[in-house]
Design a protein around this motif. Sequence first.
Motif, PDB file in Angstrom:
ATOM      1  N   ALA A 164      -9.296   1.135 -11.921  1.00  0.00           N
ATOM      2  CA  ALA A 164      -9.079  -0.205 -11.363  1.00  0.00           C
ATOM      3  C   ALA A 164      -8.972  -0.116  -9.845  1.00  0.00           C
ATOM      4  CB  ALA A 164      -7.795  -0.801 -11.939  1.00  0.00           C
ATOM      5  N   PRO A 165      -9.260  -1.220  -9.165  1.00  0.00           N
ATOM      6  CA  PRO A 165      -9.067  -1.227  -7.709  1.00  0.00           C
ATOM      7  C   PRO A 165      -7.623  -0.845  -7.387  1.00  0.00           C
ATOM      8  CG  PRO A 165     -10.184  -3.222  -8.420  1.00  0.00           C
ATOM      9  CD  PRO A 165      -9.738  -2.507  -9.662  1.00  0.00           C
ATOM     10  N   ARG A 166      -7.469   0.052  -6.443  1.00  0.00           N
ATOM     11  CA  ARG A 166      -6.134   0.515  -6.088  1.00  0.00           C
ATOM     12  C   ARG A 166      -6.095   0.836  -4.605  1.00  0.00           C
ATOM     13  NH1 ARG A 166      -8.878   4.957  -7.160  1.00  0.00           N
ATOM     14  NH2 ARG A 166      -8.219   6.973  -6.379  1.00  0.00           N
ATOM     15  N   GLY A 167      -4.890   1.007  -4.108  1.00  0.00           N
ATOM     16  CA  GLY A 167      -4.742   1.353  -2.707  1.00  0.00           C
ATOM     17  C   GLY A 167      -3.309   1.675  -2.371  1.00  0.00           C
ATOM     18  N   ARG A 168      -3.077   1.788  -1.092  1.00  0.00           N
ATOM     19  CA  ARG A 168      -1.769   2.208  -0.590  1.00  0.00           C
ATOM     20  C   ARG A 168      -1.501   1.494   0.731  1.00  0.00           C
ATOM     21  NH1 ARG A 168       1.297   6.455  -1.514  1.00  0.00           N
ATOM     22  NH2 ARG A 168      -0.248   7.355  -2.916  1.00  0.00           N
ATOM     23  N   VAL A 169      -0.247   1.119   0.937  1.00  0.00           N
ATOM     24  CA  VAL A 169       0.195   0.548   2.207  1.00  0.00           C
ATOM     25  C   VAL A 169       1.185   1.527   2.827  1.00  0.00           C
ATOM     26  CG1 VAL A 169       1.421  -1.341   3.346  1.00  0.00           C
ATOM     27  CG2 VAL A 169      -0.080  -1.830   1.396  1.00  0.00           C
ATOM     28  N   ILE A 170       0.940   1.889   4.084  1.00  0.00           N
ATOM     29  CA  ILE A 170       1.872   2.735   4.828  1.00  0.00           C
ATOM     30  C   ILE A 170       2.172   2.060   6.160  1.00  0.00           C
ATOM     31  CG2 ILE A 170       1.062   4.855   3.719  1.00  0.00           C
ATOM     32  CD1 ILE A 170      -0.410   5.540   6.313  1.00  0.00           C
ATOM     33  N   TYR A 171       3.201   2.530   6.824  1.00  0.00           N
ATOM     34  CA  TYR A 171       3.580   1.984   8.123  1.00  0.00           C
ATOM     35  C   TYR A 171       3.408   3.062   9.180  1.00  0.00           C
ATOM     36  CZ  TYR A 171       6.320  -0.198  11.822  1.00  0.00           C
ATOM     37  OH  TYR A 171       6.726  -0.747  13.020  1.00  0.00           O
ATOM     38  N   ASP A 172       2.658   2.738  10.227  1.00  0.00           N
ATOM     39  CA  ASP A 172       2.437   3.629  11.361  1.00  0.00           C
ATOM     40  C   ASP A 172       3.522   3.324  12.392  1.00  0.00           C
ATOM     41  OD1 ASP A 172       1.598   4.684  13.873  1.00  0.00           O
ATOM     42  OD2 ASP A 172      -0.499   4.596  13.251  1.00  0.00           O
ATOM     43  N   VAL A 173       4.456   4.237  12.544  1.00  0.00           N
ATOM     44  CA  VAL A 173       5.610   4.012  13.414  1.00  0.00           C
ATOM     45  C   VAL A 173       5.190   3.857  14.871  1.00  0.00           C
ATOM     46  CG1 VAL A 173       7.794   5.001  14.228  1.00  0.00           C
ATOM     47  CG2 VAL A 173       7.155   5.199  11.809  1.00  0.00           C
ATOM     48  N   ALA A 174       4.318   4.723  15.365  1.00  0.00           N
ATOM     49  CA  ALA A 174       3.910   4.681  16.772  1.00  0.00           C
ATOM     50  C   ALA A 174       3.173   3.388  17.112  1.00  0.00           C
ATOM     51  CB  ALA A 174       3.037   5.891  17.107  1.00  0.00           C
ATOM     52  N   GLN A 175       2.286   2.964  16.220  1.00  0.00           N
ATOM     53  CA  GLN A 175       1.494   1.754  16.468  1.00  0.00           C
ATOM     54  C   GLN A 175       2.212   0.479  16.013  1.00  0.00           C
ATOM     55  OE1 GLN A 175      -1.442   1.790  18.167  1.00  0.00           O
ATOM     56  NE2 GLN A 175      -0.982   3.965  18.437  1.00  0.00           N
ATOM     57  N   GLN A 176       3.298   0.646  15.280  1.00  0.00           N
ATOM     58  CA  GLN A 176       4.067  -0.472  14.721  1.00  0.00           C
ATOM     59  C   GLN A 176       3.167  -1.432  13.948  1.00  0.00           C
ATOM     60  OE1 GLN A 176       6.417  -2.215  17.864  1.00  0.00           O
ATOM     61  NE2 GLN A 176       7.796  -0.471  17.909  1.00  0.00           N
ATOM     62  N   GLN A 177       2.366  -0.829  13.062  1.00  0.00           N
ATOM     63  CA  GLN A 177       1.502  -1.653  12.225  1.00  0.00           C
ATOM     64  C   GLN A 177       1.409  -1.069  10.822  1.00  0.00           C
ATOM     65  OE1 GLN A 177      -2.534  -2.031  13.515  1.00  0.00           O
ATOM     66  NE2 GLN A 177      -2.889   0.151  13.646  1.00  0.00           N
ATOM     67  N   PHE A 178       1.035  -1.937   9.896  1.00  0.00           N
ATOM     68  CA  PHE A 178       0.872  -1.537   8.505  1.00  0.00           C
ATOM     69  C   PHE A 178      -0.595  -1.226   8.267  1.00  0.00           C
ATOM     70  CE2 PHE A 178       4.686  -3.986   8.774  1.00  0.00           C
ATOM     71  CZ  PHE A 178       5.569  -3.265   7.992  1.00  0.00           C
ATOM     72  N   LEU A 179      -0.840  -0.131   7.571  1.00  0.00           N
ATOM     73  CA  LEU A 179      -2.195   0.292   7.250  1.00  0.00           C
ATOM     74  C   LEU A 179      -2.365   0.177   5.745  1.00  0.00           C
ATOM     75  CD1 LEU A 179      -2.256   3.520   9.454  1.00  0.00           C
ATOM     76  CD2 LEU A 179      -2.968   1.197  10.087  1.00  0.00           C
ATOM     77  N   CYS A 180      -3.343  -0.591   5.338  1.00  0.00           N
ATOM     78  CA  CYS A 180      -3.601  -0.797   3.917  1.00  0.00           C
ATOM     79  C   CYS A 180      -4.927  -0.134   3.575  1.00  0.00           C
ATOM     80  CB  CYS A 180      -3.641  -2.283   3.595  1.00  0.00           C
ATOM     81  SG  CYS A 180      -3.931  -2.582   1.850  1.00  0.00           S
ATOM     82  N   TYR A 181      -4.845   0.964   2.846  1.00  0.00           N
ATOM     83  CA  TYR A 181      -6.032   1.692   2.431  1.00  0.00           C
ATOM     84  C   TYR A 181      -6.444   1.233   1.045  1.00  0.00           C
ATOM     85  CZ  TYR A 181      -5.047   4.804   6.309  1.00  0.00           C
ATOM     86  OH  TYR A 181      -4.821   5.307   7.558  1.00  0.00           O
ATOM     87  N   GLY A 182      -7.746   1.070   0.850  1.00  0.00           N
ATOM     88  CA  GLY A 182      -8.265   0.674  -0.450  1.00  0.00           C
ATOM     89  C   GLY A 182      -9.761   0.872  -0.489  1.00  0.00           C
TER      90      GLY A 182
END
Length: 142
Positions: free
Chosen positions: A82-100
Amino acid sequence: MSYDPIAAASRRNQAVREARAAHTPEVGIWWIIDGELIADSIPYTETPEEVGFRAGRNDHFQFFATLQKLVPELRDAEYIDAPRGRVIYDVAQQQFLCYGSKQSASSPAQQRLILETFRLPADRTQFIPDLHYEYPNAAIFG
């Protein structure tokens, strides 16, 4: 004073409840199954920083075994079906990265679902296609 694991777990659970009540964005893993997002997430403020990032506690392979016990329709499926992914937080850039998958990263409907479920600020979230999250049996879950 000795370490009390029960008290430590209680404090952590209380901190998670408070962060969720405050609508703190979350990090973790997700699947989209039959149009619904299934997530295992935690407020990003409640995860340790590791090499400049904050991420959820579980991986897809391990957590899918739990889902299979709870959802009978998934018993014969593989976590990669099934479609899946991961959300992480980049501390230096202060942004959320959503991989999928490429589809998840480019679909406004799936992006909206992820933003809402994880309470992510759209202006600080980047959707990134990653070959690791492409799924071979897309027809199984639609």
